[in-house]
Design an enzyme around this catalytic site. Structure first.
Site, PDB file in Angstrom:
ATOM      1  N   CYS A  48       0.869  -1.172   0.000  1.00 52.75           N
ATOM      2  CA  CYS A  48       0.000   0.000   0.000  1.00 52.75           C
ATOM      3  C   CYS A  48       0.911   1.229   0.000  1.00 52.75           C
ATOM      4  CB  CYS A  48      -0.991   0.004   1.159  1.00 52.75           C
ATOM      5  SG  CYS A  48      -0.299   0.183   2.805  1.00 52.75           S
TER       6      CYS A  48
ATOM      7  N   CYS B 284      -2.651   1.793  -4.020  1.00 50.16           N
ATOM      8  CA  CYS B 284      -1.502   2.614  -4.410  1.00 50.16           C
ATOM      9  C   CYS B 284      -1.511   2.972  -5.887  1.00 50.16           C
ATOM     10  CB  CYS B 284      -0.178   1.989  -3.991  1.00 50.16           C
ATOM     11  SG  CYS B 284       0.083   0.305  -4.503  1.00 50.16           S
TER      12      CYS B 284
ATOM     13  N   CYS C 234       2.254   1.759  -7.571  1.00 49.27           N
ATOM     14  CA  CYS C 234       2.678   0.365  -7.443  1.00 49.27           C
ATOM     15  C   CYS C 234       3.066  -0.145  -8.821  1.00 49.27           C
ATOM     16  CB  CYS C 234       1.563  -0.492  -6.872  1.00 49.27           C
ATOM     17  SG  CYS C 234       1.197  -0.168  -5.154  1.00 49.27           S
TER      18      CYS C 234
END
Length: 135
Positions: free
Chosen positions: A11, A85, A89
């Site tokens: 996250c 995210c 990410c």
């Protein structure tokens, strides 16, 4: 997948959702799964409400520290679970991905953090069942 699968929870701050998910998986899987967590922009400490919510169910995550997501960590993981995210990410080819849409517990009252904790538990149970079937 290796004999002992590796799961990475990611996250943004690595302070709430990913730490609770990692705590649940460690608790439920024991030593049958290698568990990691990381954040795209880690903070300096775990969310105290997440710590409290997990302690209520007998899981201590106070020894965990938010960690920055690295290429090596992701590359060495079999399953990558992202939580809110988005584009922060990165995608790593050849990995199994799950994206869990979960509220961010940062700044939320404990009652809402408990709901997030319980939602995460349900998802971790399903993930673990899938890992066990894949063996």
């Amino acid at each position: 997948m290796t004999e002992k699968p590796t799961v990475l929870f990611v996250c943004v701050h690595n302070a709430g959702r990913s730490q609770m998910a990692a705590g649940w998986l460690r608790h439920l899987a024991g030593d049958t799964v290698e568990v990691r967590s990381a954040g795209s922009e880690p903070t300096d400490r775990i969310n105290p409400a997440a710590v409290e919510a997990m302690a209520e169910v007998g899981i201590d995550i106070t020894d965990q520290t938010p960690t920055r997501l690295t290429w090596d960590t992701a590359e060495a993981s079999d399953v990558i679970v992202t939580m809110g995210c988005g584009d922060a990410c990165p995608v790593f080819p050849g990995k199994r991905y799950e994206d869990w849409t979960l509220a961010d517990p940062a700044g939320q009252p404990l009652d809402l953090v408990r709901e997030i904790r319980d939602d995460i538990r349900t998802r971790v149970v399903d993930l673990l069942a899938g890992l066990r079937r894949a063996r």
